[in-house]
Design a protein around this motif. Structure first.
Motif, PDB file in Angstrom:
ATOM      1  N   ILE A 116      36.241  48.784   7.698  1.00  0.00           N
ATOM      2  CA  ILE A 116      35.050  48.952   8.542  1.00  0.00           C
ATOM      3  C   ILE A 116      34.792  50.433   8.800  1.00  0.00           C
ATOM      4  CG2 ILE A 116      34.134  48.555  10.866  1.00  0.00           C
ATOM      5  CD1 ILE A 116      35.496  45.762  10.699  1.00  0.00           C
ATOM      6  N   GLN A 117      35.849  51.203   9.037  1.00  0.00           N
ATOM      7  CA  GLN A 117      35.691  52.658   9.199  1.00  0.00           C
ATOM      8  C   GLN A 117      35.016  53.269   7.975  1.00  0.00           C
ATOM      9  OE1 GLN A 117      39.113  55.037  10.252  1.00  0.00           O
ATOM     10  NE2 GLN A 117      39.836  53.529  11.725  1.00  0.00           N
ATOM     11  N   LYS A 118      35.475  52.872   6.783  1.00  0.00           N
ATOM     12  CA  LYS A 118      34.910  53.431   5.553  1.00  0.00           C
ATOM     13  C   LYS A 118      33.457  52.994   5.370  1.00  0.00           C
ATOM     14  CE  LYS A 118      37.168  55.582   3.138  1.00  0.00           C
ATOM     15  NZ  LYS A 118      37.532  57.017   3.178  1.00  0.00           N
ATOM     16  N   SER A 119      33.098  51.830   5.893  1.00  0.00           N
ATOM     17  CA  SER A 119      31.726  51.332   5.741  1.00  0.00           C
ATOM     18  C   SER A 119      30.723  52.127   6.568  1.00  0.00           C
ATOM     19  CB  SER A 119      31.652  49.852   6.137  1.00  0.00           C
ATOM     20  OG  SER A 119      31.673  49.674   7.542  1.00  0.00           O
ATOM     21  N   LEU A 120      31.184  52.774   7.642  1.00  0.00           N
ATOM     22  CA  LEU A 120      30.265  53.492   8.528  1.00  0.00           C
ATOM     23  C   LEU A 120      29.524  54.610   7.789  1.00  0.00           C
ATOM     24  CD1 LEU A 120      32.433  53.789  11.776  1.00  0.00           C
ATOM     25  CD2 LEU A 120      30.724  52.058  11.203  1.00  0.00           C
ATOM     26  N   VAL A 121      30.251  55.333   6.968  1.00  0.00           N
ATOM     27  CA  VAL A 121      29.633  56.429   6.218  1.00  0.00           C
ATOM     28  C   VAL A 121      28.665  55.877   5.180  1.00  0.00           C
ATOM     29  CG1 VAL A 121      30.056  58.373   4.678  1.00  0.00           C
ATOM     30  CG2 VAL A 121      31.626  57.934   6.584  1.00  0.00           C
ATOM     31  N   LEU A 122      29.066  54.806   4.495  1.00  0.00           N
ATOM     32  CA  LEU A 122      28.220  54.224   3.444  1.00  0.00           C
ATOM     33  C   LEU A 122      26.930  53.653   4.026  1.00  0.00           C
ATOM     34  CD1 LEU A 122      30.962  52.375   1.338  1.00  0.00           C
ATOM     35  CD2 LEU A 122      29.836  54.543   0.800  1.00  0.00           C
ATOM     36  N   GLY A 151      35.785  46.472   0.080  1.00  0.00           N
ATOM     37  CA  GLY A 151      36.856  45.511  -0.125  1.00  0.00           C
ATOM     38  C   GLY A 151      36.669  44.122   0.446  1.00  0.00           C
ATOM     39  N   PHE A 152      35.530  43.851   1.115  1.00  0.00           N
ATOM     40  CA  PHE A 152      35.276  42.492   1.600  1.00  0.00           C
ATOM     41  C   PHE A 152      34.710  41.659   0.449  1.00  0.00           C
ATOM     42  CE2 PHE A 152      35.207  44.957   5.514  1.00  0.00           C
ATOM     43  CZ  PHE A 152      35.903  44.137   6.400  1.00  0.00           C
ATOM     44  N   ASN A 153      35.168  40.412   0.328  1.00  0.00           N
ATOM     45  CA  ASN A 153      34.644  39.562  -0.739  1.00  0.00           C
ATOM     46  C   ASN A 153      33.609  38.562  -0.228  1.00  0.00           C
ATOM     47  OD1 ASN A 153      36.240  37.752   0.632  1.00  0.00           O
ATOM     48  ND2 ASN A 153      37.786  37.559  -0.977  1.00  0.00           N
ATOM     49  N   SER A 154      33.152  38.768   1.018  1.00  0.00           N
ATOM     50  CA  SER A 154      32.131  37.919   1.618  1.00  0.00           C
ATOM     51  C   SER A 154      31.290  38.754   2.570  1.00  0.00           C
ATOM     52  CB  SER A 154      32.785  36.754   2.373  1.00  0.00           C
ATOM     53  OG  SER A 154      31.879  36.173   3.284  1.00  0.00           O
ATOM     54  N   THR A 155      29.973  38.732   2.394  1.00  0.00           N
ATOM     55  CA  THR A 155      29.082  39.492   3.273  1.00  0.00           C
ATOM     56  C   THR A 155      29.141  38.957   4.691  1.00  0.00           C
ATOM     57  OG1 THR A 155      27.595  39.863   1.410  1.00  0.00           O
ATOM     58  CG2 THR A 155      26.727  40.320   3.593  1.00  0.00           C
ATOM     59  N   ASP A 169      30.718  39.563  10.392  1.00  0.00           N
ATOM     60  CA  ASP A 169      31.456  39.042  11.552  1.00  0.00           C
ATOM     61  C   ASP A 169      32.482  40.053  12.058  1.00  0.00           C
ATOM     62  OD1 ASP A 169      32.358  36.874  13.373  1.00  0.00           O
ATOM     63  OD2 ASP A 169      34.177  36.955  12.147  1.00  0.00           O
ATOM     64  N   LYS A 170      33.272  40.622  11.148  1.00  0.00           N
ATOM     65  CA  LYS A 170      34.303  41.586  11.545  1.00  0.00           C
ATOM     66  C   LYS A 170      33.676  42.884  12.051  1.00  0.00           C
ATOM     67  CE  LYS A 170      37.964  39.180  10.766  1.00  0.00           C
ATOM     68  NZ  LYS A 170      38.847  38.793  11.912  1.00  0.00           N
TER      69      LYS A 170
END
Length: 294
Positions: A244-250, A266-270, A275-276
C-alpha cells in the motif's frame, strides 16, 4: 527543509543525502502529517539522528521498541537502527531532525575510543533526551543552535557547527549510559533486515511466508516471532502495508488507474486492494488519487 517523501532502497535504507554543501550533516524541520504517507515510514541510515520535538508529540518506533517523545524533549537514534514516527493523537507534531555521519562527530583520533563503541552497543538503539536533565537540555539546545547556524550561514558557521557537535557527543557520554555488546542481538538485527530486504525486492510478486523466513534463515514460526517483536505485526500483514505504501506514489501519476496499480504492487485482486487500502488510509484508492490530483 521539509522532507515529505522518504526515498529508501530495497533494504529500507534511506536514500536522502544527509549533508549540507560542505558538511556530512543535515538539519531540517519536519511536520509528520505532511509526509506522503501521513507518517514517517520505517527506514534506517548510517547517520546518527537527533530529534527535538518543537510542537505536539510523536510516537517513535526504534527497532522493536516504541517511545512517546513530548514537546520540548527529543531522542537520539543510533546508526543503523530501523525507525519510524507517527503523530501522537493528531497533535500536529513538528520536530527538528539532525542527521550526522558518525565519522564527523569527533576527530578521527577520538573516533575509535569515543564513537565506535556507541555504534556497536546492542543495548543502545535510542536514548531519550529529557530537557529536565542537564545533559539532555544541553544536547537539545545544541541541535537548535545547529539548525539556526545552517539557516543563517554566518561567517565560519561550519566551525561553529563542529563545536556544537562536540558538545552534543560529550553530553551524550556524560549521560552515563552503560554500553553492552551481545552477539545474538546483532544477529537478530541482521536477520530482520535480510527479511525486509527480501520483501522489498519481491513485493510485486506472490509472496509466501516460507520465502520470507528463508531469507532470514529462520523457521516460519521464528520468522513470525521476529516480526511480532520488531514490528508488532505478522510478516504477511507487513507485506500488505508495504504494498500500500508503494501504491501511494503510483496513484499520484496522472495516467495510472486503480486496477493497474493494484497489480503493479502485488495484489492479485482489485477489490482486495481497495479493501486493504481503505482500512489503511481511511479512503479508497480512487478518492486518494483524486485528492492528490486536485
Amino acid at each position: 527543509m521539509q522532507t515529505k517523501n522518504f526515498a529508501v532502497d530495497h533494504n529500507l535504507k534511506e536514500l536522502t543525502k544527509h549533508r549540507t554543501v560542505v558538511l556530512p550533516i543535515a538539519c531540517y524541520e519536519t511536520m509528520i502529517n505532511e509526509n506522503i504517507h501521513g507518517y514517517i515510514p520505517l527506514h534506517w541510515h548510517d547517520e546518527f539522528q537527533f530529534v527535538v520535538i518543537v510542537k505536539g508529540k510523536a510516537t517513535f518506533q526504534i527497532n522493536e521498541e516504541k517511545v512517546v517523545i513530548r514537546e520540548g524533549d527529543g531522542v537520539f537514534i543510533n546508526s543503523g537502527c530501523l525507525h519510524m514516527a507517527k503523530d501522537d493523537n493528531h497533535s500536529g507534531c513538528v520536530y527538528l531532525c539532525l542527521n550526522v555521519s558518525p565519522h564527523f562527530v569527533l576527530s578521527q583520533e577520538l573516533y575509535t575510543t569515543y564513537v565506535y563503541p556507541y555504534i556497536q552497543a546492542t543495548n543502545l538503539p535510542y536514548l531519550y533526551l529529557n530537557a529536565n536533565k542537564k545533559w539532555g537540555e544541553k544536547i537539545l539546545d545544541s541541535i537548535k543552535t545547529i539548525h539556526r547556524l545552517i539557516e543563517q550561514k554566518l561567517p565560519f558557521y561550519e566551525i561553529d557547527i563542529t563545536l556544537q557537535l562536540t558538545l552534543i557527543w560529550q553530553n551524550l557520554i556524560i549521560s552515563g549510559f552503560q554500553l553492552e555488546y551481545e552477539q545474538t542481538e546483532m544477529l537478530k538485527s541482521y536477520r530482520m533486515k535480510e527479511m525486509l530486504n527480501w520483501i522489498h525486492q519481491h513485493f510485486s510478486e506472490k509472496i509466501m511466508l516460507e520465502e520470507i523466513a528463508s531469507a532470514g534463515q529462520l523457521s516460519r514460526s521464528e520468522c513470525c516471532r521476529y516480526f511480532k517483536r520488531f514490528l508488532k505485526k505478522s510478516p504477511l500483514n507487513y507485506v500488505t502495508e508495504y504494498r500500500i505504501q508503494k501504491s501511494l506514489v503510483l496513484l499520484q501519476q496522472a495516467d495510472s488507474n486503480v486496477t493497474e496499480v493494484a497489480y503493479q504492487v502485488g495484489f492479485n485482486s482489485t477489490s482486495y486492494f481497495i479493501d486493504k487500502f481503505r482500512k489503511s488510509m481511511n479512503m479508497t484508492p480512487l478518492a486518494y488519487k483524486k485528492m492528490k490530483m486536485e
